[in-house]
Design an enzyme around this catalytic site. Structure first.
Site, mmCIF file in Angstrom:
data_model
loop_
_atom_site.group_PDB
_atom_site.id
_atom_site.type_symbol
_atom_site.label_atom_id
_atom_site.label_comp_id
_atom_site.label_asym_id
_atom_site.label_seq_id
_atom_site.Cartn_x
_atom_site.Cartn_y
_atom_site.Cartn_z
ATOM 1 N N ASP A 46 -36.906 -0.877 4.437
ATOM 2 C CA ASP A 46 -36.492 0.061 3.376
ATOM 3 C C ASP A 46 -37.548 1.166 3.243
ATOM 4 O O ASP A 46 -38.746 0.876 3.133
ATOM 5 C CB ASP A 46 -36.385 -0.736 2.063
ATOM 6 N N ASN A 80 -28.144 -0.047 -2.583
ATOM 7 C CA ASN A 80 -29.479 -0.635 -2.709
ATOM 8 C C ASN A 80 -29.816 -1.008 -4.146
ATOM 9 O O ASN A 80 -29.660 -0.181 -5.053
ATOM 10 C CB ASN A 80 -30.533 0.392 -2.284
ATOM 11 N N GLY A 87 -35.804 3.010 -9.834
ATOM 12 C CA GLY A 87 -36.580 2.477 -10.953
ATOM 13 C C GLY A 87 -35.756 2.141 -12.182
ATOM 14 O O GLY A 87 -34.532 2.208 -12.185
HETATM 15 P P1 13P Z 1 -33.277 0.600 -7.770
HETATM 16 O O1 13P Z 1 -34.655 0.994 -8.221
HETATM 17 O O2 13P Z 1 -32.240 1.308 -8.563
HETATM 18 O O3 13P Z 1 -33.083 -0.858 -7.755
HETATM 19 O O4 13P Z 1 -33.116 1.133 -6.251
HETATM 20 C C1 13P Z 1 -33.675 0.391 -5.182
HETATM 21 C C2 13P Z 1 -33.663 1.131 -3.900
HETATM 22 O O5 13P Z 1 -33.039 2.160 -3.730
HETATM 23 C C3 13P Z 1 -34.427 0.539 -2.799
HETATM 24 O O6 13P Z 1 -34.422 1.342 -1.674
HETATM 25 O O1 G3H Z 2 -36.991 2.055 -3.385
HETATM 26 C C1 G3H Z 2 -38.032 1.376 -3.489
HETATM 27 C C2 G3H Z 2 -37.928 -0.072 -3.693
HETATM 28 O O2 G3H Z 2 -37.621 -0.361 -5.029
HETATM 29 C C3 G3H Z 2 -39.180 -0.757 -3.218
HETATM 30 O O3 G3H Z 2 -40.232 -0.676 -4.125
HETATM 31 O O4 G3H Z 2 -42.226 -0.061 -2.728
HETATM 32 O O5 G3H Z 2 -42.516 -1.194 -4.934
HETATM 33 O O6 G3H Z 2 -41.590 -2.448 -2.969
HETATM 34 P P1 G3H Z 2 -41.719 -1.120 -3.663
HETATM 35 ZN ZN ZN Z 3 -34.473 3.427 -2.167
#
Ligand code: 13P
Ligand code: G3H
Ligand code: ZN
Length: 315
Positions: A82, A259, A181
């Protein structure tokens, strides 16, 4: 049993009018909760790992635990990077056995995003791995998304066609109103469905029929989790997310991957806060992490059945 690539998952999702959930994983309890929920609902699922999750848990541990989940559940599970920030991270996770990667060059200027995404895509495709890329900028809570701001940051449909044609990416994350977020926007949630429709129509006209679109920042900021956190000592004021009905509509359109991470974080925190609130004498990690696992599984079962529409897609 092996991990599943995303290509076939997206084809089925597009044709079936649903989206596959992509859930961020950081530890064993989250992996078990998400995959057991998917198995209970007979749904394919994508487990995704951010750069910070890689740093926290290590690619080897995550891959081994996900392999165990594949064996336990027998469902289609893809393991995805991701927001891959650079070529090196992409190479690291492909070497570790991930079946899909995202390269996120959305913060670069357009030509640099095209160049870097093309380099990653060539490398991944030579190894049979699918690539997701991102075009446009997801709104932040400070952004006032009026029409001018939307035009400046949301994905431009003509640019999306140019980007897909030149880079060869297999799926595209677009900016149409969602944001990452727990504090996503001021005012009400909005998704620019007309823009989504135009992007998909223009891609189809350019020869990219049934092209899978990805929606980031799609947590609903589950009200029950927020209320439980706050009832047990938390302070999460003003947190709000994407309404389920908007996500349902996107999933029925060309969005094939949705996501969610924040809702898992909130669920885990709510369950653990509640555990200690009710049992101040507790100090066995299997007690509070076990409660969190049950809570997250229930949350994900609800997402699969009521939001994504992917329940039963495994036959
Ligand atoms: P949220 O912060 O809305 O859960 O989105 C997560 C996301 O896009 C991870 O790539
Ligand atoms: O889009 C980002 C995801 O919520 C991942 O967050 O980098 O804190 O693991 P993180
Ligand atoms: Zn994302």
């Amino acid at each position: 049993m092996a991990l599943t690539p995303t290509k076939e998952m997206f084809k089925k999702a597009f044709e079936g009018g649903y989206a596959v959930g992509a859930f961020n994983i950081n530890n064993m309890e989250i992996i078990q909760a998400v995959t057991r929920a998917a198995a209970a609902k007979k749904s394919a699922v994508i487990l995704q790992v951010s750069k910070s999750a890689l740093k926290y848990a290590g690619p080897g541990y995550l891959k081994a635990m996900v392999d165990a989940a594949v064996e336990e559940t027998g469902i289609d599970i893809a393991l995805h990077l991701d927001h891959g920030p650079d070529f090196e991270t992409v190479r690291e996770v492909i070497a570790a056995g991930f079946t899909s990667v995202m390269f996120d060059g959305s913060h670069y200027d357009y030509e640099e995003n095209v160049a870097k995404t093309t380099e990653v895509t060539r490398y991944a495709h030579e190894r049979g791995i699918s690539v997701e890329a991102e075009l446009g900028k997801l709104a932040g809570v400070e952004d006032d998304v009026n029409v001018d701001a939307a035009n400046a940051t949301y994905t431009d449909p003509d640019q999306a066609v140019d980007f897909v044609s030149r880079t060869g990416v297999d799926s595209l994350a677009i900016a149409i109103g969602t944001s990452h977020g727990a504090y996503k926007f001021k005012g009400d949630a909005k998704i620019d469905f007309a823009r989504l429709e135009t992007i998909t129509a223009k891609l189809a006209a350019a020869g990219f029929a049934e092209y899978p679109i990805v929606l980031h920042g799609a947590s609903s900021v589950d009200e029950e989790s927020v209320a439980t956190c706050n009832a047990y000592g938390g302070r999460l004021a003003g947190a709000k997310g994407m309404p389920a009905e908007m996500l349902r509509k996107a999933a029925a359109m060309s969005v094939c991957k949705i996501n969610m991470d924040t809702d898992i974080r909130l669920a885990m925190t709510a369950a653990i806060r509640k555990h200690f609130g009710n049992k101040p004498e507790s100090f066995d990690p299997r007690g509070y992490l076990g409660d969190a696992r049950v809570y997250i599984q229930r949350l994900i079962e609800g997402k699969i059945a009521d939001v994504l529409g992917s329940a039963g897609s495994m036959g």
